[in-house]
Design an enzyme around this catalytic site. Structure first.
Site, PDB file in Angstrom:
ATOM      1  N   ASN A 111      -1.973   2.674  -4.336  1.00 11.66           N
ATOM      2  CA  ASN A 111      -0.699   2.516  -3.618  1.00 11.66           C
ATOM      3  C   ASN A 111      -0.008   3.867  -3.529  1.00 11.66           C
ATOM      4  OD1 ASN A 111       1.543   1.149  -2.402  1.00 11.66           O
ATOM      5  ND2 ASN A 111       2.624   1.236  -4.357  1.00 11.66           N
ATOM      6  N   HIS A 113       3.915   5.274  -3.355  1.00  7.21           N
ATOM      7  CA  HIS A 113       5.296   4.811  -3.533  1.00  7.21           C
ATOM      8  C   HIS A 113       6.237   6.000  -3.346  1.00  7.21           C
ATOM      9  CE1 HIS A 113       8.573   2.346  -4.969  1.00  7.21           C
ATOM     10  NE2 HIS A 113       8.957   3.380  -5.693  1.00  7.21           N
ATOM     11  N   SER A 140       4.524   9.296  -5.035  1.00  9.96           N
ATOM     12  CA  SER A 140       3.480   9.148  -6.065  1.00  9.96           C
ATOM     13  C   SER A 140       2.354   8.265  -5.539  1.00  9.96           C
ATOM     14  CB  SER A 140       4.042   8.442  -7.305  1.00  9.96           C
ATOM     15  OG  SER A 140       5.233   9.046  -7.758  1.00  9.96           O
ATOM     16  N   ASP A 149       4.807  -1.210  -9.215  1.00  9.71           N
ATOM     17  CA  ASP A 149       4.983   0.253  -9.139  1.00  9.71           C
ATOM     18  C   ASP A 149       4.844   0.904 -10.513  1.00  9.71           C
ATOM     19  OD1 ASP A 149       5.459   0.035  -6.384  1.00  9.71           O
ATOM     20  OD2 ASP A 149       7.605  -0.262  -6.688  1.00  9.71           O
TER      21      ASP A 149
HETATM   22  C1  GAR Z   1       5.897   5.154   2.987  1.00 13.94           C
HETATM   23  O1  GAR Z   1       6.934   6.059   2.731  1.00 13.94           O
HETATM   24  C2  GAR Z   1       5.413   4.527   1.688  1.00 13.94           C
HETATM   25  O2  GAR Z   1       5.521   5.377   0.587  1.00 13.94           O
HETATM   26  C3  GAR Z   1       6.376   3.382   1.544  1.00 13.94           C
HETATM   27  O3  GAR Z   1       6.567   2.890   2.837  1.00 13.94           O
HETATM   28  C4  GAR Z   1       6.398   3.947   3.780  1.00 13.94           C
HETATM   29  C5  GAR Z   1       5.403   3.483   4.805  1.00 13.94           C
HETATM   30  O4  GAR Z   1       5.318   4.373   5.873  1.00 13.94           O
HETATM   31  N1  GAR Z   1       5.844   2.398   0.673  1.00 13.94           N
HETATM   32  C6  GAR Z   1       6.597   1.627  -0.110  1.00 13.94           C
HETATM   33  O5  GAR Z   1       7.806   1.680  -0.119  1.00 13.94           O
HETATM   34  C7  GAR Z   1       5.812   0.670  -0.989  1.00 13.94           C
HETATM   35  N2  GAR Z   1       6.639   0.159  -2.019  1.00 13.94           N
HETATM   36  P1  GAR Z   1       4.107   4.252   6.908  1.00 13.94           P
HETATM   37  O6  GAR Z   1       4.044   2.795   7.352  1.00 13.94           O
HETATM   38  O7  GAR Z   1       4.509   5.159   8.039  1.00 13.94           O
HETATM   39  O8  GAR Z   1       2.857   4.697   6.222  1.00 13.94           O
END
Ligand code: GAR
Length: 216
Positions: A111, A113, A140, A149
């Site tokens: 994942n 985060h 991370s 997480d």
């Molecule tokens: C990213 O910033 C990722 O780290 C976050 O969502 C965004 C997705 O962007 N993930 C979380 O918050 C998971 N808990 P993307 O759809 O453009 O890859």
């Protein structure tokens, strides 16, 4: 010598820019793997379009059509298993996964985060960093374990927080770093350089510190 390319399944819920970075890295061979399927839980997720533009099989399993988390997770798991993946990548997948699901894919489930874990698990990480007057923030990549997480960190990237930053500005600064570090870590897993043992992350058989590789 023919190197067996690892089969990667990506789960996403939104824009899918991290999925795109991984798809692009596979195309450039900087990840020794192939994205064989992308699955979303949101019918309107732009990630679906990105996958079809790259001729990758894409499916939506809409969590809203399931009675509870376990039945959704079972359907998701069946769809994943169909693709026989070596690596399962959560790329902006905004669903909490059940313990049974996570245990099934332990060691092959990554994942990303948007915080410097263990700081700010959960949602609204950028706003929380700004509200706390943090001078730095970041992202991370970690192995997924049943603790939300809370799995061991493999690699982090930091960004500065500026005084007048909005959460959106900070989020885009973080995304730039995410697109750099996630493909690196996915490639490490494809090359079997990282592993999860006793809920700890290892790189080339060495246990990684709390902040992962390249921690300072
Ligand atoms: C990213 O910033 C990722 O780290 C976050 O969502 C965004 C997705 O962007 N993930 C979380 O918050 C998971 N808990 P993307 O759809 O453009 O890859």
């Amino acid at each position: 010598m023919t190197i067996h390319k690892k089969r990667i399944v990506i789960l996403a819920s939104g824009s899918g820019s991290n999925a795109q970075a991984i798809i692009d890295a596979c195309a450039k061979d900087t990840i020794k793997g192939t994205v064989v399927k992308l699955i979303t839980n949101v019918p309107s997720a732009y990630a679906l379009e990105r996958a079809s533009n790259a001729n990758i099989e894409a499916t939506c399993i809409d969590h809203k059509t399931f009675a509870d988390r376990d039945t959704f997770d079972a359907a998701l798991s069946a769809e994943i298993d169909h693709a026989e993946p070596d690596v399962v990548v959560l790329a902006g997948f905004m669903r909490i996964l059940s313990e049974g699901f996570v245990k099934k894919y332990l060691g092959k489930l990554l994942n990303i985060h948007p915080s410097l874990l263990p700081k700010y698990p959960g949602l609204h990480t950028h706003k929380r960093a700004i509200d706390n007057n943090d001078e730095e923030h970041g992202t991370s990549v970690h192995f997924v374990t049943p603790e939300l997480d809370g799995g061991p960190v493999i690699l982090q990237a930091k960004v500065p927080v500026f005084e007048d930053d909005t959460a959106e500005e900070l989020a885009s600064r973080v995304l730039v770093q995410e697109h750099k570090i996630y493909p690196i870590v996915v490639n490490w897993l494809c090359n079997e350089r990282i592993a999860l043992k006793n809920m700890k992350a290892y790189f080339d058989e060495m246990e990684l510190p709390e902040c992962g590789y390249a921690s300072d």
